[in-house]
Structures are given as structure tokens and as C-alpha cells.
Design a protein around this motif. Sequence first.
Motif, PDB file in Angstrom:
ATOM      1  N   ILE A 178       0.851  -1.186   0.000  1.00 47.80           N
ATOM      2  CA  ILE A 178       0.000   0.000   0.000  1.00 47.80           C
ATOM      3  C   ILE A 178       0.887   1.237   0.000  1.00 47.80           C
ATOM      4  CG2 ILE A 178      -1.676   1.275   1.386  1.00 47.80           C
ATOM      5  CD1 ILE A 178      -2.413  -1.707   2.388  1.00 47.80           C
ATOM      6  N   SER A 179       0.506   2.227  -0.750  1.00 47.20           N
ATOM      7  CA  SER A 179       1.298   3.452  -0.830  1.00 47.20           C
ATOM      8  C   SER A 179       1.496   4.047   0.555  1.00 47.20           C
ATOM      9  CB  SER A 179       0.585   4.482  -1.697  1.00 47.20           C
ATOM     10  OG  SER A 179       0.400   3.985  -2.974  1.00 47.20           O
ATOM     11  N   PRO A 180       2.687   4.558   0.819  1.00 46.09           N
ATOM     12  CA  PRO A 180       2.893   5.234   2.099  1.00 46.09           C
ATOM     13  C   PRO A 180       2.049   6.496   2.176  1.00 46.09           C
ATOM     14  CG  PRO A 180       4.772   5.537   0.669  1.00 46.09           C
ATOM     15  CD  PRO A 180       3.878   4.563  -0.010  1.00 46.09           C
ATOM     16  N   HIS A 181       1.839   6.938   3.371  1.00 44.96           N
ATOM     17  CA  HIS A 181       0.891   8.035   3.567  1.00 44.96           C
ATOM     18  C   HIS A 181       1.581   9.317   4.004  1.00 44.96           C
ATOM     19  CE1 HIS A 181      -3.128   9.638   4.344  1.00 44.96           C
ATOM     20  NE2 HIS A 181      -3.491   8.707   3.501  1.00 44.96           N
ATOM     21  N   LEU A 182       0.791  10.243   4.497  1.00 45.53           N
ATOM     22  CA  LEU A 182       1.222  11.601   4.848  1.00 45.53           C
ATOM     23  C   LEU A 182       2.646  11.735   5.385  1.00 45.53           C
ATOM     24  CD1 LEU A 182      -2.025  12.781   6.636  1.00 45.53           C
ATOM     25  CD2 LEU A 182      -1.257  13.371   4.352  1.00 45.53           C
ATOM     26  N   THR A 183       3.045  10.779   6.247  1.00 47.37           N
ATOM     27  CA  THR A 183       4.288  10.960   6.994  1.00 47.37           C
ATOM     28  C   THR A 183       5.533  11.003   6.128  1.00 47.37           C
ATOM     29  OG1 THR A 183       4.173   8.602   7.333  1.00 47.37           O
ATOM     30  CG2 THR A 183       3.493  10.005   9.160  1.00 47.37           C
ATOM     31  N   ILE A 184       5.468  10.520   4.882  1.00 48.35           N
ATOM     32  CA  ILE A 184       6.698  10.495   4.094  1.00 48.35           C
ATOM     33  C   ILE A 184       6.878  11.763   3.282  1.00 48.35           C
ATOM     34  CG2 ILE A 184       6.652   7.988   3.899  1.00 48.35           C
ATOM     35  CD1 ILE A 184       6.117   8.662   0.806  1.00 48.35           C
ATOM     36  N   TYR A 185       5.873  12.638   3.259  1.00 52.07           N
ATOM     37  CA  TYR A 185       5.989  13.815   2.415  1.00 52.07           C
ATOM     38  C   TYR A 185       6.631  14.984   3.168  1.00 52.07           C
ATOM     39  CZ  TYR A 185       3.013  11.169  -0.645  1.00 52.07           C
ATOM     40  OH  TYR A 185       2.517  10.188  -1.437  1.00 52.07           O
ATOM     41  N   GLN A 186       7.402  15.742   2.449  1.00 58.54           N
ATOM     42  CA  GLN A 186       8.032  16.921   3.035  1.00 58.54           C
ATOM     43  C   GLN A 186       6.959  17.920   3.437  1.00 58.54           C
ATOM     44  OE1 GLN A 186       9.999  19.356   0.211  1.00 58.54           O
ATOM     45  NE2 GLN A 186      11.345  20.312   1.705  1.00 58.54           N
ATOM     46  N   PRO A 187       7.039  18.460   4.633  1.00 58.33           N
ATOM     47  CA  PRO A 187       6.060  19.486   5.011  1.00 58.33           C
ATOM     48  C   PRO A 187       6.160  20.681   4.075  1.00 58.33           C
ATOM     49  CG  PRO A 187       7.271  18.717   6.929  1.00 58.33           C
ATOM     50  CD  PRO A 187       7.951  18.143   5.726  1.00 58.33           C
ATOM     51  N   GLN A 188       5.024  21.028   3.477  1.00 60.26           N
ATOM     52  CA  GLN A 188       5.000  22.170   2.574  1.00 60.26           C
ATOM     53  C   GLN A 188       3.751  22.986   2.852  1.00 60.26           C
ATOM     54  OE1 GLN A 188       6.779  21.237  -1.666  1.00 60.26           O
ATOM     55  NE2 GLN A 188       5.552  19.543  -0.958  1.00 60.26           N
ATOM     56  N   LEU A 189       3.837  24.262   2.566  1.00 62.68           N
ATOM     57  CA  LEU A 189       2.714  25.164   2.812  1.00 62.68           C
ATOM     58  C   LEU A 189       1.450  24.677   2.107  1.00 62.68           C
ATOM     59  CD1 LEU A 189       2.465  28.007   4.252  1.00 62.68           C
ATOM     60  CD2 LEU A 189       2.325  28.915   1.943  1.00 62.68           C
ATOM     61  N   THR A 190       1.638  24.170   0.891  1.00 64.81           N
ATOM     62  CA  THR A 190       0.496  23.784   0.059  1.00 64.81           C
ATOM     63  C   THR A 190      -0.406  22.779   0.755  1.00 64.81           C
ATOM     64  OG1 THR A 190       2.052  22.259  -0.939  1.00 64.81           O
ATOM     65  CG2 THR A 190       1.562  24.263  -2.155  1.00 64.81           C
ATOM     66  N   TRP A 191       0.177  21.634   1.079  1.00 57.10           N
ATOM     67  CA  TRP A 191      -0.691  20.579   1.616  1.00 57.10           C
ATOM     68  C   TRP A 191      -0.966  20.766   3.103  1.00 57.10           C
ATOM     69  CZ3 TRP A 191       0.789  16.629   5.065  1.00 57.10           C
ATOM     70  CH2 TRP A 191       2.174  16.426   5.246  1.00 57.10           C
ATOM     71  N   TYR A 192      -0.131  21.511   3.783  1.00 57.18           N
ATOM     72  CA  TYR A 192      -0.445  21.818   5.178  1.00 57.18           C
ATOM     73  C   TYR A 192      -1.685  22.718   5.249  1.00 57.18           C
ATOM     74  CZ  TYR A 192       3.181  19.807   8.157  1.00 57.18           C
ATOM     75  OH  TYR A 192       3.946  18.935   8.888  1.00 57.18           O
ATOM     76  N   MET A 193      -1.728  23.721   4.394  1.00 58.41           N
ATOM     77  CA  MET A 193      -2.879  24.631   4.407  1.00 58.41           C
ATOM     78  C   MET A 193      -4.137  23.926   3.919  1.00 58.41           C
ATOM     79  SD  MET A 193      -1.467  28.386   3.386  1.00 58.41           S
ATOM     80  CE  MET A 193      -2.975  29.157   3.914  1.00 58.41           C
ATOM     81  N   SER A 194      -3.953  23.030   2.964  1.00 60.34           N
ATOM     82  CA  SER A 194      -5.097  22.265   2.462  1.00 60.34           C
ATOM     83  C   SER A 194      -5.687  21.401   3.573  1.00 60.34           C
ATOM     84  CB  SER A 194      -4.655  21.404   1.287  1.00 60.34           C
ATOM     85  OG  SER A 194      -5.707  20.611   0.837  1.00 60.34           O
ATOM     86  N   SER A 195      -4.814  20.705   4.311  1.00 62.95           N
ATOM     87  CA  SER A 195      -5.293  19.881   5.428  1.00 62.95           C
ATOM     88  C   SER A 195      -5.980  20.739   6.468  1.00 62.95           C
ATOM     89  CB  SER A 195      -4.120  19.148   6.082  1.00 62.95           C
ATOM     90  OG  SER A 195      -3.323  18.528   5.125  1.00 62.95           O
ATOM     91  N   LEU A 196      -5.351  21.884   6.754  1.00 61.92           N
ATOM     92  CA  LEU A 196      -5.898  22.773   7.774  1.00 61.92           C
ATOM     93  C   LEU A 196      -7.275  23.286   7.362  1.00 61.92           C
ATOM     94  CD1 LEU A 196      -4.786  23.616  10.472  1.00 61.92           C
ATOM     95  CD2 LEU A 196      -3.902  25.698   9.441  1.00 61.92           C
TER      96      LEU A 196
END
Lengths: 164, 178
Positions: free
Chosen positions: B57-75
Motif C-alpha cells: 500500500i502506498s505510504p501516507h502523509l508521513t513520508i511527504y516533506q512538510p509544505q505550505l500547500t498541503w499543510y494549508m489544504s489539510s488545515l
Amino acid sequence: MSFIRPTLLRPVVAPRFVAAPRTAIAAFHATPKHNIMPAGPQVIDGTINDPAPVPEQNSKHGAYHWSFERLLSVGLIPLTIAPFAAGSVHPVLDATLGATLVLHSHIGFQACIADYFPMRNWPTLHKGSKILLNIGTAIVLYGLYEFETNDVGITEAVKRVWTA
Amino acid sequence: MLARTAALRLATSASARTTVPRAVFAATQTRSTATTTKTTDAEAYSILVAQRKQRPISPHLTIYQPQLTWYMSSLNRITGVALAASVYLYGIGYVIAPYAGLHLESASLAAGMAALPIAAKIAIKSAIASPFVYHAFNGVRHLTWDTARELSIKGVYRTGYAVIALTTVGAGYLIFGV
């Protein structure tokens, strides 16, 4: 104390049996610490040679739905600014704000159900949470009606609590 | 020799598990350990399904570099769910309040709020104002994208920083200025 670098002091004879490397795939998503969103049950429909199913065309679930979402979102901008600008609003406008907020929330929750409890992996949970959401939205809309008729309205209530 | 035996053992166990029919050239080699099993289409399909359920199964959130884009999207989603859940909880609570003996009328809430110490007031206002202002401004950011504007890496970051600045100012005003 040796002048030879430690890396040169490795055993000359390689071990005869090298343990097979453990599968690396388990490292991230099987670690409880990193297991933020565990994968749901794996579901296989059909064989590997089946084409991806084409969903039935329905503009209610497509273009109109998208436009309706934007309509609610865009409508919330003036509805949110009006109370700040005017201080208080007409009860009808207040009720419109409330109803729009509830519908916006309803669509948002629907998106969450579709994303986190997909029909393919969680059919029962998917259907159950949709039913619960519909019941919840109906109760909240009734509560909004009660609040608008018996209480002071959302805008005025927020104002009173905020400045208390 | 050892490696070959191991490989053979692997192949044998794999073939026993998968029952993939393999071409055996009897004239050139003999492999007495390899066995083939006749399976019906239904059995073959169930084996295939069982195998495909073992796929990685594809790895999830934890392997991605923290970036403004997806952090703000999650928020955006987290704040949206938090705000909507609050509305729903209050709405349902307001309906059942008379039967449950709760007091959720605006007058009671205002009286309760007035009785709190200033620190608690600030905490409650922060918990409400911050997600609300963030979701409101980020919602406008999304609507901007929906008109095909600011849809570039530069635009995404520029609007992202604008939303963070506006959220700080707006929430600060609502918490301390009102």
C-alpha cells in the motif's frame, strides 16, 4: 590504540549466511507511530483486465452540484460580512446565513464521508454515516428554525456571547 | 549450490502458492519438485484476489516533506470539520436541550461567558475565531482558484501567505479588538 581506521578493521572472512533483508515496505505505514490513516480493507472487484467503470452521467452529481457548492460558498461571503458591517441583520437574512452554513457543512461532511469511508472499502459505514448525516442535518435545520423563532438569532446571539 | 537450492525452494513454494502454470521443457531439464495444480476459473480468481489483497500500500502523509500547500489544504478541511461539527453539536443540543434539562439559550450562554475569567474568554474566543477566520479566508482563496486565477506555484504561495497574514490579523482583532 590503533592507527588503522576502524573501517579497515572489519572481519576479513565474510559471514557464510547473510540474513535475507526484511521487506522494507512495512517500515512506514505499519509503524503505529506513523499509522495516521491506516488503509481500509482491501477490496478487489473483477479481474485485473477489467476496464475502469465509467460512472453513470448525472449532472446533479456533476456540474450542477459543483455550481451549487460554489453558490453556497460565494453567498456566505456577503452573509458573513453583513452582520459585521451593519451590526445586526434582519431575521430573514440571519436565517439565510444559518441555513447556508448548515448546507455548506452538510456538503462538506458528504465530501469527508466520500473521502474517508469510500463506498468500495466501507460500504456499510459509508451508507450508515450518510444516513446519520441526513438525520443530523434535518435536526440541525429544525434547531435553527427553533433558534430563529424562540431566541435572538445567530448574529445577535454571537454578538452577545462575544461581548459578554 | 546453497543459493541454487534456496532459489529452487523459493520457486517451489511460490509456484505452490500461486499455481501459475509454468512451461516445463522435459527434454532439457527435469524439476521433480515443481507441481502444477488444476484449478477451476473460480478457484483461480479467488487465488488472484487473495494475492492482490497482499499488494503493498502506498505510504501516507508521513513520508511527504512538510509544505505550505498541503499543510494549508489539510488545515482547511480540519478547520471546516471542526466548525461544522460545532454548529451541528449546538444545533442538535438546542433541539434536545428542553428534554435533557440543558440551558443553551443565548442568554444562558452569554451569562456563562460573562462569568468566566479573562484567560478562559481569550482561550474560547481563540478556539472559535482562529479556525473561522482561517476557513473563511482560505475559502476565498479556493474560490479564486475556481475562477482559474492564481493557479501557479507562485500564486499558490502568494495567496497562502496572504491567508496566513489575514488570519493572524483577523483572528487577533476578533479575540482582542471586539
